[in-house]
Design an enzyme around this catalytic site. Structure first.
Site, PDB file in Angstrom:
ATOM      1  N   HIS A 188       0.847  -1.195   0.000  1.00 19.82           N
ATOM      2  CA  HIS A 188       0.000   0.000   0.000  1.00 19.82           C
ATOM      3  C   HIS A 188       0.880   1.242   0.000  1.00 19.82           C
ATOM      4  O   HIS A 188       1.964   1.259   0.577  1.00 19.82           O
ATOM      5  CB  HIS A 188      -0.956  -0.001   1.197  1.00 19.82           C
ATOM      6  CG  HIS A 188      -0.359   0.378   2.516  1.00 19.82           C
ATOM      7  ND1 HIS A 188      -0.269   1.694   2.945  1.00 19.82           N
ATOM      8  CD2 HIS A 188       0.164  -0.368   3.521  1.00 19.82           C
ATOM      9  CE1 HIS A 188       0.274   1.740   4.143  1.00 19.82           C
ATOM     10  NE2 HIS A 188       0.555   0.502   4.523  1.00 19.82           N
ATOM     11  N   ASP A 205       6.200   3.136   6.680  1.00 19.57           N
ATOM     12  CA  ASP A 205       4.842   2.631   6.489  1.00 19.57           C
ATOM     13  C   ASP A 205       4.092   3.499   5.479  1.00 19.57           C
ATOM     14  O   ASP A 205       3.426   4.449   5.855  1.00 19.57           O
ATOM     15  CB  ASP A 205       4.113   2.622   7.833  1.00 19.57           C
ATOM     16  CG  ASP A 205       2.760   1.951   7.779  1.00 19.57           C
ATOM     17  OD1 ASP A 205       2.458   1.297   6.764  1.00 19.57           O
ATOM     18  OD2 ASP A 205       1.994   2.100   8.745  1.00 19.57           O
ATOM     19  N   GLU A 239      -5.273   1.726   2.409  1.00 17.47           N
ATOM     20  CA  GLU A 239      -5.021   0.675   3.402  1.00 17.47           C
ATOM     21  C   GLU A 239      -5.235   1.200   4.811  1.00 17.47           C
ATOM     22  O   GLU A 239      -5.816   0.512   5.666  1.00 17.47           O
ATOM     23  CB  GLU A 239      -3.597   0.134   3.244  1.00 17.47           C
ATOM     24  CG  GLU A 239      -3.301  -1.111   4.082  1.00 17.47           C
ATOM     25  CD  GLU A 239      -2.708  -0.811   5.467  1.00 17.47           C
ATOM     26  OE1 GLU A 239      -2.494  -1.758   6.245  1.00 17.47           O
ATOM     27  OE2 GLU A 239      -2.455   0.379   5.758  1.00 17.47           O
ATOM     28  N   GLU A 240      -4.777   2.422   5.069  1.00 19.24           N
ATOM     29  CA  GLU A 240      -4.896   2.988   6.413  1.00 19.24           C
ATOM     30  C   GLU A 240      -6.352   3.266   6.783  1.00 19.24           C
ATOM     31  O   GLU A 240      -6.681   3.437   7.958  1.00 19.24           O
ATOM     32  CB  GLU A 240      -4.067   4.272   6.525  1.00 19.24           C
ATOM     33  CG  GLU A 240      -2.584   4.127   6.202  1.00 19.24           C
ATOM     34  CD  GLU A 240      -1.800   3.323   7.236  1.00 19.24           C
ATOM     35  OE1 GLU A 240      -2.422   2.743   8.144  1.00 19.24           O
ATOM     36  OE2 GLU A 240      -0.567   3.273   7.126  1.00 19.24           O
ATOM     37  N   ASP A 267       4.515  -4.900   3.562  1.00 19.64           N
ATOM     38  CA  ASP A 267       4.133  -3.722   4.343  1.00 19.64           C
ATOM     39  C   ASP A 267       5.209  -3.440   5.386  1.00 19.64           C
ATOM     40  O   ASP A 267       5.275  -4.090   6.420  1.00 19.64           O
ATOM     41  CB  ASP A 267       2.780  -3.961   5.012  1.00 19.64           C
ATOM     42  CG  ASP A 267       2.145  -2.679   5.543  1.00 19.64           C
ATOM     43  OD1 ASP A 267       2.869  -1.668   5.654  1.00 19.64           O
ATOM     44  OD2 ASP A 267       0.945  -2.686   5.844  1.00 19.64           O
ATOM     45  N   HIS A 341       2.715   6.031  11.552  1.00 15.42           N
ATOM     46  CA  HIS A 341       1.476   6.777  11.785  1.00 15.42           C
ATOM     47  C   HIS A 341       1.735   8.082  12.528  1.00 15.42           C
ATOM     48  O   HIS A 341       0.906   8.540  13.313  1.00 15.42           O
ATOM     49  CB  HIS A 341       0.440   5.928  12.544  1.00 15.42           C
ATOM     50  CG  HIS A 341       0.123   4.637  11.875  1.00 15.42           C
ATOM     51  ND1 HIS A 341      -0.387   3.547  12.562  1.00 15.42           N
ATOM     52  CD2 HIS A 341       0.241   4.245  10.584  1.00 15.42           C
ATOM     53  CE1 HIS A 341      -0.564   2.549  11.705  1.00 15.42           C
ATOM     54  NE2 HIS A 341      -0.192   2.950  10.502  1.00 15.42           N
TER      55      HIS A 341
END
Length: 351
Positions: A188, A205, A239-240, A267, A341
């Site tokens: 992703h 990420d 994806e998130e 990932d 994140h």
């Protein structure tokens, strides 16, 4: 560095892959809400788009957005139905030995980190790649053009966009084989910094996973690699937001009756205190996972392993639609990148 090690595994997987071929939910109170599940057994909860990110993703609570999933068998798999888990769409027997190593090693020797470092800087320079933001759409356009540029050295490769209900399309590069059977790798490319408006460079990420796939594609394209099974590179959006992009694609593949021999999800590939690839066990096909471990052992050495729980990443979308899936990451969960994140997930930590 792990980026190089991870690339070896992905190129080896592509070169060697050869195989024989719904619960009741809570009541919705607003048309703008989304239904998410944070576990197999829970009925789900209706939340806003912003709550998905700020109350769940930012706090590392995994979830799957099931709002648009209507297929009863897929919903049963996502709800932990053992009988549905056993009813696999594709029954695949994977090789027990590693072959074609001379061919694979010749391809691996052409890999380098020059492109991946540059691509990662560009990806992480977007303010964020949140799938509902203008930055997210811009990042998809940049990535689409980059994939087309990489693929141009082999005219047989096609690159397409896969549209969704939101503005950020997923992307698919396809290297046709002599067989229509599919071997797929995916990563992703969207990111989040903890809210829809936060800075989210998403270097590890999952910019790191994206650039590994880009370099693998570059190597195969420049060498005019002609596979037996058709190869696809998937770059997922959303994806998130609960595996949205991959859910749409794998649902369409299921409806079309495509025969997928293997899907390996990529990932995070850029932060690893252990220096080893981690092959995860849950929401993954047992036979394919064992085969991936054999490839890692043959080319790199020992690997780590872990389970990540419900809604971890895009392999869950393939797996819940009945396709054999595996998940490789840069580290077990307990020692994984602490900066994901957030605004601190920058390329300085990933290259």
């Amino acid at each position: 560095m792990l980026l190089t090690v991870y690339l070896v595994a992905v190129v080896a997987t592509l070169s060697l892959a050869a195989a024989k071929p719904a619960p009741a939910g809570p009541i919705k109170s607003s048309p703008d809400l989304r239904l998410i599940k944070t576990s197999a057994t829970g009925p789900g909860i209706w939340v806003t788009e912003e709550e998905k990110i700020s109350k769940y993703r930012a706090k590392k609570i995994n979830f799957i957005d099931v709002t648009d999933i209507k297929d009863p068998e897929t919903l049963r798999r996502l709800s932990g139905d053992a009988a549905a888990e056993d009813a696999r769409v594709a029954a695949v027997v994977y090789p027990t030995t590693i072959t074609h190593q001379t061919q694979a090693n010749a391809l691996i020797a052409n890999a380098n980190t020059t492109g991946p470092k540059s691509w990662l800087r560009t990806l992480s320079d977007f303010y964020n790649r949140y799938y509902r933001s203008t930055y997210g759409t811009q990042s998809s356009t940049w990535l689409f053009n980059q994939i087309k540029s990489i693929a141009a050295s082999n005219p047989a490769i096609t690159v397409s966009q896969f549209s969704h209900s939101y503005a950020q399309p997923s992307l698919i590069a396809r290297i046709p084989g002599s067989s229509p059977n599919l071997v797929v790798v995916g990563a992703h490319f969207d990111s989040t910094g903890g809210s829809s408006t936060a800075r989210g460079p998403g270097a590890d990420d999952n910019g790191s996973g994206v650039v590994v796939l880009l370099e693998a594609l570059r190597v195969l394209a420049s060498n005019r690699f002609a596979p037996r099974n058709t190869l696809e590179f998937h770059f997922y959006s959303g994806e998130e937001g609960g595996l949205l992009g991959s859910a749409d694609i794998w649902r369409s593949y299921r409806s079309a009756g495509k025969n997928v021999l293997a899907f390996v999800n990529t990932d995070m590939a850029g932060y690893s205190p252990s220096g080893k690839i981690s092959v995860y066990n849950d929401y993954a096909d047992t036979g394919l996972t064992a085969y991936v471990r054999r490839i890692v052992a043959a080319y790199i050495g020992s690997s780590t392993q872990d389970t990540y729980g419900y809604g971890c990443s895009d392999h869950a979308s393939a797996y819940s639609n009945g396709f054999p899936a595996a998940y490789v990451c840069d580290e077990p969960d307990a020692t994984s990148d602490p900066y994901i994140h957030s605004s601190r997930d920058v390329s300085d930590f990933s290259v």
